[in-house]
Design a protein around this motif. Structure first.
Motif, PDB file in Angstrom:
ATOM      1  N   GLY A  50       0.916  -1.295   0.235  1.00  0.00           N
ATOM      2  CA  GLY A  50      -0.097  -0.012   0.080  1.00  0.00           C
ATOM      3  C   GLY A  50       0.891   1.377  -0.618  1.00  0.00           C
ATOM      4  O   GLY A  50       0.405   2.058  -0.377  1.00  0.00           O
ATOM      5  N   LEU A  51       1.858   1.211   1.076  1.00  0.00           N
ATOM      6  CA  LEU A  51       3.116   1.975   1.224  1.00  0.00           C
ATOM      7  C   LEU A  51       3.238   2.510  -0.761  1.00  0.00           C
ATOM      8  O   LEU A  51       2.953   3.986  -1.127  1.00  0.00           O
ATOM      9  N   ALA A  52       3.848   1.476  -1.453  1.00  0.00           N
ATOM     10  CA  ALA A  52       4.930   1.734  -2.654  1.00  0.00           C
ATOM     11  C   ALA A  52       3.143   2.516  -3.642  1.00  0.00           C
ATOM     12  O   ALA A  52       3.981   3.130  -4.338  1.00  0.00           O
ATOM     13  N   PHE A  53       2.288   1.673  -3.549  1.00  0.00           N
ATOM     14  CA  PHE A  53       1.467   2.494  -4.434  1.00  0.00           C
ATOM     15  C   PHE A  53       0.936   4.473  -4.570  1.00  0.00           C
ATOM     16  O   PHE A  53       0.743   4.907  -4.694  1.00  0.00           O
ATOM     17  N   ALA A  54       0.831   4.531  -2.207  1.00  0.00           N
ATOM     18  CA  ALA A  54       0.619   5.195  -2.594  1.00  0.00           C
ATOM     19  C   ALA A  54       1.528   6.691  -2.557  1.00  0.00           C
ATOM     20  O   ALA A  54       1.645   7.730  -3.439  1.00  0.00           O
ATOM     21  N   LEU A  55       2.724   6.263  -1.964  1.00  0.00           N
ATOM     22  CA  LEU A  55       3.869   7.483  -2.856  1.00  0.00           C
ATOM     23  C   LEU A  55       4.169   7.338  -4.743  1.00  0.00           C
ATOM     24  O   LEU A  55       4.327   8.079  -5.323  1.00  0.00           O
ATOM     25  N   TYR A  56       4.066   6.664  -5.089  1.00  0.00           N
ATOM     26  CA  TYR A  56       3.634   6.227  -6.845  1.00  0.00           C
ATOM     27  C   TYR A  56       3.216   7.813  -6.790  1.00  0.00           C
ATOM     28  O   TYR A  56       3.042   8.244  -7.641  1.00  0.00           O
ATOM     29  N   SER A  57       1.892   6.883  -6.565  1.00  0.00           N
ATOM     30  CA  SER A  57       1.089   8.070  -6.824  1.00  0.00           C
ATOM     31  C   SER A  57       1.145   9.511  -6.617  1.00  0.00           C
ATOM     32  O   SER A  57       0.697  10.160  -7.268  1.00  0.00           O
ATOM     33  N   ALA A  58       0.681   9.413  -5.505  1.00  0.00           N
ATOM     34  CA  ALA A  58       1.699  11.038  -4.974  1.00  0.00           C
ATOM     35  C   ALA A  58       3.219  11.510  -5.317  1.00  0.00           C
ATOM     36  O   ALA A  58       2.611  12.792  -6.088  1.00  0.00           O
ATOM     37  N   VAL A  59       3.941  10.976  -6.478  1.00  0.00           N
ATOM     38  CA  VAL A  59       5.170  11.094  -6.760  1.00  0.00           C
ATOM     39  C   VAL A  59       4.610  11.539  -8.485  1.00  0.00           C
ATOM     40  O   VAL A  59       5.354  12.724  -8.812  1.00  0.00           O
ATOM     41  N   THR A  60       3.779  10.936  -8.753  1.00  0.00           N
ATOM     42  CA  THR A  60       3.495  11.320  -9.557  1.00  0.00           C
ATOM     43  C   THR A  60       2.506  11.721 -10.465  1.00  0.00           C
ATOM     44  O   THR A  60       2.015  12.375 -11.573  1.00  0.00           O
ATOM     45  N   TRP A  61       1.245  11.722  -9.541  1.00  0.00           N
ATOM     46  CA  TRP A  61       0.521  12.807  -9.562  1.00  0.00           C
ATOM     47  C   TRP A  61       0.146  14.123 -10.636  1.00  0.00           C
ATOM     48  O   TRP A  61      -0.396  14.388 -11.593  1.00  0.00           O
ATOM     49  N   PRO A  62       1.123  15.193 -10.200  1.00  0.00           N
ATOM     50  CA  PRO A  62       1.705  16.309 -10.581  1.00  0.00           C
ATOM     51  C   PRO A  62       1.553  16.975 -11.895  1.00  0.00           C
ATOM     52  O   PRO A  62       1.733  17.041 -11.941  1.00  0.00           O
ATOM     53  N   THR A  63       2.353  15.360 -12.118  1.00  0.00           N
ATOM     54  CA  THR A  63       3.322  15.649 -13.491  1.00  0.00           C
ATOM     55  C   THR A  63       3.001  14.227 -14.052  1.00  0.00           C
ATOM     56  O   THR A  63       2.423  14.468 -15.888  1.00  0.00           O
ATOM     57  N   ALA A  64       1.892  13.993 -14.012  1.00  0.00           N
ATOM     58  CA  ALA A  64       2.022  12.261 -15.529  1.00  0.00           C
ATOM     59  C   ALA A  64       0.642  12.067 -15.307  1.00  0.00           C
ATOM     60  O   ALA A  64       0.205  10.880 -15.503  1.00  0.00           O
ATOM     61  N   ARG A  65      -0.580  12.453 -14.087  1.00  0.00           N
ATOM     62  CA  ARG A  65      -1.843  12.453 -13.903  1.00  0.00           C
ATOM     63  C   ARG A  65      -2.578  11.524 -14.942  1.00  0.00           C
ATOM     64  O   ARG A  65      -2.848  10.532 -15.054  1.00  0.00           O
ATOM     65  N   ARG A  66      -2.255  12.335 -16.679  1.00  0.00           N
ATOM     66  CA  ARG A  66      -3.245  11.754 -17.385  1.00  0.00           C
ATOM     67  C   ARG A  66      -2.160  11.014 -18.072  1.00  0.00           C
ATOM     68  O   ARG A  66      -2.825  10.895 -19.435  1.00  0.00           O
ATOM     69  N   SER A  67      -0.985  10.295 -18.145  1.00  0.00           N
ATOM     70  CA  SER A  67      -0.045   9.275 -18.974  1.00  0.00           C
ATOM     71  C   SER A  67      -0.005   8.421 -18.256  1.00  0.00           C
ATOM     72  O   SER A  67      -0.608   7.672 -17.530  1.00  0.00           O
ATOM     73  N   PHE A  68       0.658   7.757 -19.812  1.00  0.00           N
ATOM     74  CA  PHE A  68       0.407   6.135 -19.565  1.00  0.00           C
ATOM     75  C   PHE A  68       1.272   5.710 -18.517  1.00  0.00           C
ATOM     76  O   PHE A  68       1.315   4.915 -17.322  1.00  0.00           O
ATOM     77  N   LEU A  69       2.480   6.747 -18.350  1.00  0.00           N
ATOM     78  CA  LEU A  69       3.093   5.943 -16.997  1.00  0.00           C
ATOM     79  C   LEU A  69       2.444   6.317 -16.129  1.00  0.00           C
ATOM     80  O   LEU A  69       2.364   5.759 -14.814  1.00  0.00           O
ATOM     81  N   PHE A  70       1.392   7.240 -15.300  1.00  0.00           N
ATOM     82  CA  PHE A  70       0.619   7.188 -14.301  1.00  0.00           C
ATOM     83  C   PHE A  70       0.174   6.192 -13.628  1.00  0.00           C
ATOM     84  O   PHE A  70      -0.292   5.009 -13.302  1.00  0.00           O
ATOM     85  N   THR A  71      -0.426   5.799 -15.086  1.00  0.00           N
ATOM     86  CA  THR A  71      -1.945   4.153 -15.219  1.00  0.00           C
ATOM     87  C   THR A  71      -1.059   3.083 -15.223  1.00  0.00           C
ATOM     88  O   THR A  71      -1.480   2.069 -14.176  1.00  0.00           O
ATOM     89  N   ASP A  72      -0.625   2.944 -15.731  1.00  0.00           N
ATOM     90  CA  ASP A  72       0.958   1.762 -16.044  1.00  0.00           C
ATOM     91  C   ASP A  72       1.902   1.404 -14.713  1.00  0.00           C
ATOM     92  O   ASP A  72       0.807   0.061 -14.338  1.00  0.00           O
ATOM     93  N   GLY A  73       1.675   2.501 -14.118  1.00  0.00           N
ATOM     94  CA  GLY A  73       2.703   2.115 -12.808  1.00  0.00           C
ATOM     95  C   GLY A  73       2.058   1.803 -11.339  1.00  0.00           C
ATOM     96  O   GLY A  73       2.407   1.173 -11.286  1.00  0.00           O
ATOM     97  N   ARG A  74       1.003   2.194 -11.183  1.00  0.00           N
ATOM     98  CA  ARG A  74       0.077   1.470 -10.633  1.00  0.00           C
ATOM     99  C   ARG A  74      -0.648   0.798 -10.976  1.00  0.00           C
ATOM    100  O   ARG A  74      -1.037  -0.089  -9.670  1.00  0.00           O
ATOM    101  N   LEU A  75      -1.108  -0.227 -11.988  1.00  0.00           N
ATOM    102  CA  LEU A  75      -1.252  -1.114 -12.363  1.00  0.00           C
ATOM    103  C   LEU A  75      -0.304  -2.339 -12.227  1.00  0.00           C
ATOM    104  O   LEU A  75      -0.597  -3.413 -11.381  1.00  0.00           O
ATOM    105  N   SER A  76       1.239  -1.905 -12.296  1.00  0.00           N
ATOM    106  CA  SER A  76       2.221  -2.749 -12.097  1.00  0.00           C
ATOM    107  C   SER A  76       1.944  -3.620 -10.683  1.00  0.00           C
ATOM    108  O   SER A  76       2.484  -3.747 -10.128  1.00  0.00           O
ATOM    109  N   ILE A  77       1.978  -1.890  -9.985  1.00  0.00           N
ATOM    110  CA  ILE A  77       2.250  -2.361  -8.372  1.00  0.00           C
ATOM    111  C   ILE A  77       0.873  -2.933  -7.870  1.00  0.00           C
ATOM    112  O   ILE A  77       1.246  -3.736  -6.972  1.00  0.00           O
TER     113      ILE A  77
END
Length: 118
Positions: A50-77
């Protein structure tokens, strides 16, 4: 591909993968292929938490929330394994261990430091 190489008699010193296990439907089959190709293997992947998911989400949200990077990274976790899940999937002779940050290593024929057993 691995089975084709093994069936052709190919052998290697080491089989290595990174960020592959969470994409597979048949991890035990992949490990069996690895074992047929080499006596040593090292597979590194994400460790679900859960911590990995939350940290990744928080770090990528400001710059990548509309990109594949945000969606795929969270799915991979979410698709990745915990240490206990991975150890339960691994056949005898394989060792799962935790690595930082939020990683898991699955190895065969390797010492803890990553050196050859022989």
């Amino acid at each position: 591909m691995g089975l084709e190489l093994a069936d052709a008699g190919e052998r290697f010193d080491l089989v290595v993968s990174n960020h592959v296990l969470h994409h597979l439907d048949d991890v035990p089959g992949f490990l069996a292929e690895s074992a047929r190709l080499a006596s040593r293997a090292l597979h590194s992947d994400l460790r679900r938490s859960g911590l990995a998911f939350a940290l990744y989400s928080a770090v990528t949200w400001p710059t990548a929330r509309r990109s594949f990077l945000f969606t795929d990274g969270r799915l991979s976790i979410r698709r990745s394994y915990t240490l206990d899940e991975l150890q339960a999937l691994a056949p005898e002779g394989w060792r799962a261990e935790s690595a930082r940050p939020f990683r898991v290593l699955l190895s065969r024929g390797m010492t803890r430091s990553g050196e050859d057993h022989g």
